[in-house]
Design a protein around this motif. Sequence first.
Motif, PDB file in Angstrom:
ATOM      1  N   MET A 188       0.819  -1.216   0.000  1.00  0.00           N
ATOM      2  CA  MET A 188       0.000   0.000   0.000  1.00  0.00           C
ATOM      3  C   MET A 188       0.849   1.261   0.000  1.00  0.00           C
ATOM      4  SD  MET A 188      -3.265  -0.899   2.433  1.00  0.00           S
ATOM      5  CE  MET A 188      -2.297  -1.412   3.850  1.00  0.00           C
ATOM      6  N   SER A 189       2.072   1.116  -0.475  1.00  0.00           N
ATOM      7  CA  SER A 189       2.976   2.268  -0.491  1.00  0.00           C
ATOM      8  C   SER A 189       2.504   3.361  -1.430  1.00  0.00           C
ATOM      9  CB  SER A 189       4.382   1.811  -0.886  1.00  0.00           C
ATOM     10  OG  SER A 189       4.357   1.222  -2.173  1.00  0.00           O
ATOM     11  N   ASP A 190       1.630   3.008  -2.390  1.00  0.00           N
ATOM     12  CA  ASP A 190       1.135   4.013  -3.320  1.00  0.00           C
ATOM     13  C   ASP A 190      -0.098   4.728  -2.780  1.00  0.00           C
ATOM     14  OD1 ASP A 190      -0.642   1.926  -3.446  1.00  0.00           O
ATOM     15  OD2 ASP A 190      -0.696   1.805  -5.637  1.00  0.00           O
ATOM     16  N   GLY A 191      -0.459   4.449  -1.529  1.00  0.00           N
ATOM     17  CA  GLY A 191      -1.610   5.125  -0.940  1.00  0.00           C
ATOM     18  C   GLY A 191      -2.931   4.598  -1.426  1.00  0.00           C
ATOM     19  N   LEU A 192      -2.943   3.370  -1.925  1.00  0.00           N
ATOM     20  CA  LEU A 192      -4.182   2.762  -2.408  1.00  0.00           C
ATOM     21  C   LEU A 192      -4.382   1.417  -1.735  1.00  0.00           C
ATOM     22  CD1 LEU A 192      -3.878   3.494  -6.226  1.00  0.00           C
ATOM     23  CD2 LEU A 192      -5.391   4.641  -4.607  1.00  0.00           C
ATOM     24  N   PRO A 193      -5.658   1.043  -1.497  1.00  0.00           N
ATOM     25  CA  PRO A 193      -5.907  -0.260  -0.887  1.00  0.00           C
ATOM     26  C   PRO A 193      -5.735  -1.385  -1.905  1.00  0.00           C
ATOM     27  CG  PRO A 193      -7.986   0.774  -1.442  1.00  0.00           C
ATOM     28  CD  PRO A 193      -6.906   1.776  -1.772  1.00  0.00           C
ATOM     29  N   MET A 194      -5.516  -2.578  -1.418  1.00  0.00           N
ATOM     30  CA  MET A 194      -5.515  -3.759  -2.272  1.00  0.00           C
ATOM     31  C   MET A 194      -6.933  -3.968  -2.811  1.00  0.00           C
ATOM     32  SD  MET A 194      -4.373  -7.578  -1.132  1.00  0.00           S
ATOM     33  CE  MET A 194      -4.700  -9.021  -2.160  1.00  0.00           C
ATOM     34  N   ARG A 195      -7.029  -4.228  -4.094  1.00  0.00           N
ATOM     35  CA  ARG A 195      -8.359  -4.392  -4.715  1.00  0.00           C
ATOM     36  C   ARG A 195      -8.815  -5.828  -4.588  1.00  0.00           C
ATOM     37  NH1 ARG A 195     -10.232  -0.334  -9.073  1.00  0.00           N
ATOM     38  NH2 ARG A 195      -9.071   1.521  -8.466  1.00  0.00           N
ATOM     39  N   ASN A 234     -20.643  15.107   6.973  1.00  0.00           N
ATOM     40  CA  ASN A 234     -21.002  14.164   5.930  1.00  0.00           C
ATOM     41  C   ASN A 234     -19.962  13.056   5.823  1.00  0.00           C
ATOM     42  OD1 ASN A 234     -23.316  15.544   4.501  1.00  0.00           O
ATOM     43  ND2 ASN A 234     -21.805  17.175   4.382  1.00  0.00           N
ATOM     44  N   LEU A 235     -20.341  11.987   5.165  1.00  0.00           N
ATOM     45  CA  LEU A 235     -19.381  10.947   4.791  1.00  0.00           C
ATOM     46  C   LEU A 235     -18.255  11.606   4.001  1.00  0.00           C
ATOM     47  CD1 LEU A 235     -18.388   8.058   4.199  1.00  0.00           C
ATOM     48  CD2 LEU A 235     -20.065   7.970   2.341  1.00  0.00           C
ATOM     49  N   ALA A 236     -17.011  11.372   4.417  1.00  0.00           N
ATOM     50  CA  ALA A 236     -15.862  11.955   3.726  1.00  0.00           C
ATOM     51  C   ALA A 236     -15.647  11.266   2.384  1.00  0.00           C
ATOM     52  CB  ALA A 236     -14.609  11.830   4.584  1.00  0.00           C
ATOM     53  N   THR A 237     -15.464  12.045   1.338  1.00  0.00           N
ATOM     54  CA  THR A 237     -15.275  11.486   0.004  1.00  0.00           C
ATOM     55  C   THR A 237     -14.067  10.556  -0.037  1.00  0.00           C
ATOM     56  OG1 THR A 237     -16.172  13.567  -0.869  1.00  0.00           O
ATOM     57  CG2 THR A 237     -15.168  12.072  -2.451  1.00  0.00           C
ATOM     58  N   GLU A 238     -12.988  10.926   0.662  1.00  0.00           N
ATOM     59  CA  GLU A 238     -11.787  10.082   0.652  1.00  0.00           C
ATOM     60  C   GLU A 238     -12.047   8.716   1.284  1.00  0.00           C
ATOM     61  OE1 GLU A 238     -10.607  14.329   0.485  1.00  0.00           O
ATOM     62  OE2 GLU A 238     -11.978  13.172   1.750  1.00  0.00           O
ATOM     63  N   ASP A 239     -12.816   8.690   2.372  1.00  0.00           N
ATOM     64  CA  ASP A 239     -13.129   7.419   3.023  1.00  0.00           C
ATOM     65  C   ASP A 239     -13.960   6.538   2.088  1.00  0.00           C
ATOM     66  OD1 ASP A 239     -11.913   8.800   5.061  1.00  0.00           O
ATOM     67  OD2 ASP A 239     -13.595   8.690   6.455  1.00  0.00           O
ATOM     68  N   GLY A 245     -13.060  15.669   2.491  1.00  0.00           N
ATOM     69  CA  GLY A 245     -12.532  15.936   3.813  1.00  0.00           C
ATOM     70  C   GLY A 245     -13.538  15.789   4.941  1.00  0.00           C
ATOM     71  N   GLY A 246     -14.767  15.357   4.630  1.00  0.00           N
ATOM     72  CA  GLY A 246     -15.790  15.220   5.654  1.00  0.00           C
ATOM     73  C   GLY A 246     -16.385  16.537   6.109  1.00  0.00           C
ATOM     74  N   LEU A 247     -16.290  17.572   5.263  1.00  0.00           N
ATOM     75  CA  LEU A 247     -16.836  18.881   5.625  1.00  0.00           C
ATOM     76  C   LEU A 247     -18.349  18.824   5.768  1.00  0.00           C
ATOM     77  CD1 LEU A 247     -14.907  21.226   3.154  1.00  0.00           C
ATOM     78  CD2 LEU A 247     -14.547  21.044   5.615  1.00  0.00           C
ATOM     79  N   GLY A 248     -18.854  19.633   6.676  1.00  0.00           N
ATOM     80  CA  GLY A 248     -20.293  19.846   6.740  1.00  0.00           C
ATOM     81  C   GLY A 248     -20.999  19.026   7.791  1.00  0.00           C
ATOM     82  N   GLY A 249     -22.226  19.410   8.033  1.00  0.00           N
ATOM     83  CA  GLY A 249     -23.093  18.745   8.985  1.00  0.00           C
ATOM     84  C   GLY A 249     -24.454  19.363   8.846  1.00  0.00           C
ATOM     85  N   PRO A 306     -11.536  15.914   9.352  1.00  0.00           N
ATOM     86  CA  PRO A 306     -11.978  14.775  10.155  1.00  0.00           C
ATOM     87  C   PRO A 306     -11.909  13.434   9.415  1.00  0.00           C
ATOM     88  CG  PRO A 306     -13.875  16.018   9.373  1.00  0.00           C
ATOM     89  CD  PRO A 306     -12.657  16.791   8.955  1.00  0.00           C
ATOM     90  N   SER A 307     -11.617  13.469   8.119  1.00  0.00           N
ATOM     91  CA  SER A 307     -11.552  12.226   7.340  1.00  0.00           C
ATOM     92  C   SER A 307     -10.386  11.361   7.799  1.00  0.00           C
ATOM     93  CB  SER A 307     -11.379  12.540   5.850  1.00  0.00           C
ATOM     94  OG  SER A 307     -10.959  11.379   5.149  1.00  0.00           O
ATOM     95  N   ARG A 308     -10.678  10.116   8.139  1.00  0.00           N
ATOM     96  CA  ARG A 308      -9.618   9.212   8.579  1.00  0.00           C
ATOM     97  C   ARG A 308      -8.656   8.890   7.441  1.00  0.00           C
ATOM     98  NH1 ARG A 308     -13.098   5.165  12.563  1.00  0.00           N
ATOM     99  NH2 ARG A 308     -13.762   6.825  13.965  1.00  0.00           N
ATOM    100  N   THR A 309      -9.165   8.783   6.229  1.00  0.00           N
ATOM    101  CA  THR A 309      -8.295   8.491   5.096  1.00  0.00           C
ATOM    102  C   THR A 309      -7.370   9.670   4.813  1.00  0.00           C
ATOM    103  OG1 THR A 309      -9.943   7.001   4.149  1.00  0.00           O
ATOM    104  CG2 THR A 309      -8.262   7.840   2.659  1.00  0.00           C
ATOM    105  N   VAL A 310      -7.897  10.880   4.896  1.00  0.00           N
ATOM    106  CA  VAL A 310      -7.049  12.061   4.709  1.00  0.00           C
ATOM    107  C   VAL A 310      -5.945  12.061   5.759  1.00  0.00           C
ATOM    108  CG1 VAL A 310      -6.957  14.583   4.870  1.00  0.00           C
ATOM    109  CG2 VAL A 310      -8.806  13.483   3.600  1.00  0.00           C
ATOM    110  N   ARG A 311      -6.289  11.804   6.994  1.00  0.00           N
ATOM    111  CA  ARG A 311      -5.282  11.807   8.047  1.00  0.00           C
ATOM    112  C   ARG A 311      -4.237  10.718   7.825  1.00  0.00           C
ATOM    113  NH1 ARG A 311      -9.710  12.609  11.948  1.00  0.00           N
ATOM    114  NH2 ARG A 311      -9.373  10.493  12.739  1.00  0.00           N
ATOM    115  N   ALA A 312      -4.719   9.526   7.473  1.00  0.00           N
ATOM    116  CA  ALA A 312      -3.794   8.402   7.290  1.00  0.00           C
ATOM    117  C   ALA A 312      -2.830   8.653   6.124  1.00  0.00           C
ATOM    118  CB  ALA A 312      -4.566   7.117   7.050  1.00  0.00           C
TER     119      ALA A 312
END
Length: 311
Positions: A1-8, A260-265, A246-250, A300-306
């Motif tokens: 996952m060094s390229d920042g992508l999950p295994m498909r 909202n659900l973060a687009t990155e997640d 980025g999970g912006l909004g509420g 707040p997006s966990r994927t953005v942070r990771a």
Amino acid sequence: MSDGLPMRVPAPGLPARVRIHEVGPRDGLQNEPGTVPTEVKAEFIRRLAGAGLGTVEATSFVHPKWVPQLADAERLYPLVSGLDVRLPVLVPNERGLERALALGAREVAVFASATESFSRANLNRTVDEALAMFEPVVARAKAEGLAVRGYLSMCFGDPWEGPVPLAQVVRVTRRLADLGCDELSLGDTIGVATPGHVTALLTALDEAGLPASRLAVHFHDTYGQALANTLAALQHGVTTVDASAGGLGGCPYAKSATGNLATEDLVWMLHGLGIETGVDLGRLTATSVWMAEELGRPSPSRTVRALSHKE
């Protein structure tokens, strides 16, 4: 996952492609305590489009008194209208539609509620009065050749009324469809849905003549259920998912609701499932990191942070 992508690793029974309806510039920024400069909003939309998001909800033509954060709709829309992406805008009434048409908007959305309490809090109208207000808006938009989306909030729970009966949601969704809305976005505005509830509602809508092909889902992550609920919707055949970079909004009327659900997640999960989105996750993450810096707080997006912490 060094390229920042999950295994498909594809899973059976899921769509090959999902269209992400990006709501960050509108639904995300409208709840910010401060006003984001117009040029920053325009750059946000450009970067989202550059990351491969083909639908980016740009702004809302609502009265500035009600949503001062989006009072610059007339200035913003011309800055991004030349982008080669779908740029829907929210229109609350006929005046809002006139403003959107004057700028050449080709897609609009109206925003209804499945519950009386939220309809009164958000629109100062009963559900039926709100639908009556939308009727000429949708009719005019359709006559002008525009695509129309109908948002339906509080589909799973309401902060005043509690759990919302399935039949009530089906009734209002059916009414929006009958007005002429091409697509119907089901909102879990306070984030209380769970996967079985999602499946039950989608089944009830299907039985009422509203198949998954006409529906989108819009989940909030208050209780950490947004991705699980999205997966349930995908398993039912839904192929359009709303998300916010980025999970912006509420929801300003749902005090406990996180964003909202973060687009990155969402993209991380979809790519891991082998589902095509057209989105470059690296560029999207960089966009949300940039926007978080503009807003002065971390995403707040966990994927953005990771992904951003790996750099």
